[in-house]
Design a protein around this motif. Structure first.
Motif, short mmCIF file in Angstrom:
data_model
loop_
_atom_site.label_atom_id
_atom_site.label_comp_id
_atom_site.label_asym_id
_atom_site.label_seq_id
_atom_site.Cartn_x
_atom_site.Cartn_y
_atom_site.Cartn_z
N ALA A 35 -0.39 0.18 -5.14
CA ALA A 35 -0.68 1.23 -4.17
C ALA A 35 -2.18 1.32 -3.96
N ALA A 36 -2.62 1.16 -2.74
CA ALA A 36 -4.04 1.27 -2.45
C ALA A 36 -4.22 1.84 -1.06
N ALA A 37 -5.23 2.70 -0.92
CA ALA A 37 -5.47 3.32 0.39
C ALA A 37 -5.91 2.29 1.42
N LEU A 38 -6.58 1.23 0.97
CA LEU A 38 -7.01 0.17 1.87
C LEU A 38 -5.82 -0.71 2.23
N ASN A 39 -5.63 -0.97 3.52
CA ASN A 39 -4.55 -1.83 3.97
C ASN A 39 -5.01 -3.28 3.94
N GLY A 40 -4.42 -4.09 3.07
CA GLY A 40 -4.79 -5.48 2.93
C GLY A 40 -4.08 -6.36 3.93
N PRO A 41 -4.08 -7.68 3.70
CA PRO A 41 -3.40 -8.61 4.61
C PRO A 41 -1.92 -8.27 4.77
N SER A 42 -1.40 -8.51 5.96
CA SER A 42 0.03 -8.29 6.24
C SER A 42 0.64 -9.58 6.75
N TRP A 43 1.91 -9.73 6.55
CA TRP A 43 2.58 -10.96 6.95
C TRP A 43 2.75 -11.05 8.47
N LEU A 90 11.41 -26.13 9.46
CA LEU A 90 11.37 -25.35 8.22
C LEU A 90 11.96 -23.95 8.39
N GLY A 91 12.16 -23.53 9.65
CA GLY A 91 12.68 -22.21 9.91
C GLY A 91 11.57 -21.19 10.03
N PRO A 92 11.90 -19.89 10.02
CA PRO A 92 10.88 -18.84 10.15
C PRO A 92 9.93 -18.85 8.95
N LEU A 93 8.62 -18.79 9.25
CA LEU A 93 7.59 -18.74 8.23
C LEU A 93 6.73 -17.50 8.42
N GLN A 94 5.96 -17.18 7.40
CA GLN A 94 5.02 -16.07 7.47
C GLN A 94 3.67 -16.52 6.93
N ILE A 95 2.59 -16.00 7.53
CA ILE A 95 1.24 -16.30 7.05
C ILE A 95 0.44 -15.01 6.94
N SER A 96 -0.55 -15.03 6.09
CA SER A 96 -1.50 -13.91 5.97
C SER A 96 -2.83 -14.48 5.51
N ALA A 97 -3.91 -13.71 5.70
CA ALA A 97 -5.23 -14.20 5.34
C ALA A 97 -6.20 -13.03 5.20
N GLY A 98 -7.32 -13.30 4.53
CA GLY A 98 -8.36 -12.30 4.38
C GLY A 98 -9.64 -12.92 3.87
N ILE A 99 -10.76 -12.27 4.14
CA ILE A 99 -12.05 -12.68 3.60
C ILE A 99 -12.87 -11.43 3.36
N ASP A 100 -13.68 -11.46 2.29
CA ASP A 100 -14.38 -10.28 1.85
C ASP A 100 -15.73 -10.70 1.25
N GLY A 101 -16.79 -9.95 1.55
CA GLY A 101 -18.10 -10.23 0.98
C GLY A 101 -18.88 -8.95 0.80
N TYR A 102 -20.04 -9.03 0.13
CA TYR A 102 -20.80 -7.82 -0.14
C TYR A 102 -22.28 -8.10 -0.36
N PHE A 103 -23.09 -7.08 -0.10
CA PHE A 103 -24.47 -7.00 -0.54
C PHE A 103 -24.47 -6.15 -1.81
N GLU A 160 -19.61 -3.54 0.90
CA GLU A 160 -18.57 -4.56 1.08
C GLU A 160 -18.04 -4.55 2.52
N PHE A 161 -17.79 -5.74 3.06
CA PHE A 161 -17.21 -5.88 4.38
C PHE A 161 -16.05 -6.88 4.30
N GLY A 162 -14.97 -6.57 5.01
CA GLY A 162 -13.83 -7.45 4.94
C GLY A 162 -13.07 -7.56 6.25
N LEU A 163 -12.34 -8.66 6.37
CA LEU A 163 -11.46 -8.91 7.50
C LEU A 163 -10.12 -9.36 6.93
N VAL A 164 -9.05 -8.65 7.26
CA VAL A 164 -7.71 -8.98 6.77
C VAL A 164 -6.72 -9.02 7.93
N PHE A 165 -5.80 -9.96 7.88
CA PHE A 165 -4.77 -10.03 8.92
C PHE A 165 -3.56 -10.82 8.41
#
Length: 411
Positions: free
Chosen positions: A28-36, A44-57, A406-411
């Motif tokens: 459980a986290a308030a931040l919404n991370g990657p989603s399928w 191969l039939g139906p597939l799902q992908i997800s991704a994210g990248i995160d960095g910081y000063f 911290e800055f991030g991009l998730v999808f």
């Protein structure tokens, strides 16, 4: 040791110093991370992908002019990539699969400094998970390959945690293992067993388990553990140096980590949620028995003897709060940890016999796939261990403050 968790948040489903890394999401986290995202896999039939990248000063106190003296290293300010991940899975049918490529490096507050991602930290390179699953029913499935760890609440991926700064609880846990895992679900109960090469050693003698009971939508209990079923020697890999000779023939297995790879671990966390608030207390105990088989050997100048039973205990409380109908949330945790030991292999964090308290807080802004988070942490060494270690030029300081933007991009 560091730990990760596979990609997006699942219902059930920690390098420097003595920290190894793991791979599973917080529950459980308030931040919404990657989603399928659904894609057409053709034959191969139906597939799902997800991704994210995160960095910081980052900025931190307690640095020294000699990196060998201070836990914080020599850099007071800097910038790093925290983690990146791309995952694809086939989640339906009798035969399923999961493939994940990722890299990550965590700040375990009081245990290690900010550092760049190390592609050689694992024997499998950037492949974090790669397994085939046989799923004859919704109640049972079995997977073979590089499978996820099931130890602990915190994840190696920052977006799965209430605060990007992690506790020392996660620093001593397993990551993925090459081996086999089995999952059984019945009503509100779920159980997972993993047998493989714990701590990425290549020695197949480690058993993990996770038992989850979901009482209702607001309450769940998780009990987890790891058991060493045999002896792993100092030439085993263990996460960290990617085959460098400084810690055993094939890695750092003998350089302050022999106790970890031969340890037994038990822990639990309980999550309660109501409205936008989630609270999760966690406790963990880990120990290694005496091991004299390698007492006349050294790895990287560190003795491979474990003369007496050595252990560590840690507890923490994590909190998340999502402000209703707004892009803002707040994460926080407090922790206490202590260890017992008598030799170089017994440095679970900081030094043998060290003891610490810490806290962290992280206000977060998120708009769809983008987020920004300010992480602020403080750690105080109640005991600097034997021999003493700590912060500053002489490695004798007992306090440290760490902040990351911290800055991030998730999808």
């Amino acid at each position: 040791m560091q730990k990760t968790n596979s990609g997006p948040r699942l219902a059930t489903l920690m390098a420097t110093g003595t920290a190894l890394l793991m791979l599973h999401p917080a529950t459980a986290a308030a931040l919404n991370g990657p989603s399928w995202q659904n894609i057409d896999g053709g034959p191969l039939g139906p597939l799902q992908i997800s991704a994210g990248i995160d960095g910081y000063f980052y900025g931190q106190s307690g640095t020294g002019t000699d990196s060998g003296q201070s836990i914080a290293g020599t850099k007071s300010v800097g910038a790093e990539i925290d983690d990146f991940m791309i995952e694809m899975r086939k989640p339906t049918g009798l035969i399923q699969f999961t493939l994940q490529a990722a890299e990550y490096t965590n700040i375990n507050l009081g245990a290690n400094r900010p550092k760049e991602i190390n592609g050689d930290a694992y024997t499998t390179g950037p492949i974090r998970a790669a397994f085939i699953t046989l799923a004859p029913s919704k109640a049972f499935n079995i997977s073979v390959g590089q499978v996820n760890s099931v130890e602990g609440y915190e994840s190696a991926f920052a977006w799965n945690n209430p605060v990007a700064l992690r506790t020392v609880i996660a620093a001593v846990q397993n990551s993925e293992s090459r081996g086999i895992s089995a999952v059984y679900n019945h009503g509100k109960f779920s159980g997972t067993i993993v047998f493989g090469d714990g701590y990425d050693t290549g020695v197949f003698n480690y058993l993990q388990f996770l038992l989850t009971e979901t009482f209702d939508a607001s309450n769940s209990l998780n009990l987890y553990g790891g058991v060493a079923l045999g002896v792993t020697g100092p030439n085993a890999f263990a996460y960290g140096s990617g085959g460098e000779s400084a810690g055993g023939a094939n890695g750092v297995g003998g350089q302050g980590q022999l106790a970890a790879v031969n340890s037994n671990l038990i822990g639990a966390w309980y999550t309660w949620s109501h409205g936008g608030l989630s609270l999760t207390p966690e406790a963990q105990y880990q120990y290694a028995k005496p091991l004299h088989r390698y007492e006349f050997a050294t790895s990287g100048g560190v003795s491979d003897d474990i003369p007496k039973t050595t252990s560590n205990f840690a507890t923490a409380v994590f909190a998340d709060y999502q402000f209703a109908k707004s892009p803002y949330s707040l994460g926080a945790w407090v922790e206490y940890a202590t260890s017992k030991g008598s030799a170089a292999q017994d440095a679970w964090f900081v030094a043998p016999n060290a003891q610490l308290v810490g806290l962290a807080v992280a206000p977060t802004w998120q708009h769809r796939n983008l987020y920004a988070r300010l992480n602020m942490g403080y750690v105080h060494l109640l005991d600097q261990g034997t021999p003493a270690a700590g912060f500053g030029n002489a490695g004798q300081g007992t306090n440290q403050v760490v902040a990351t933007m911290e800055f991030g991009l998730v999808f």
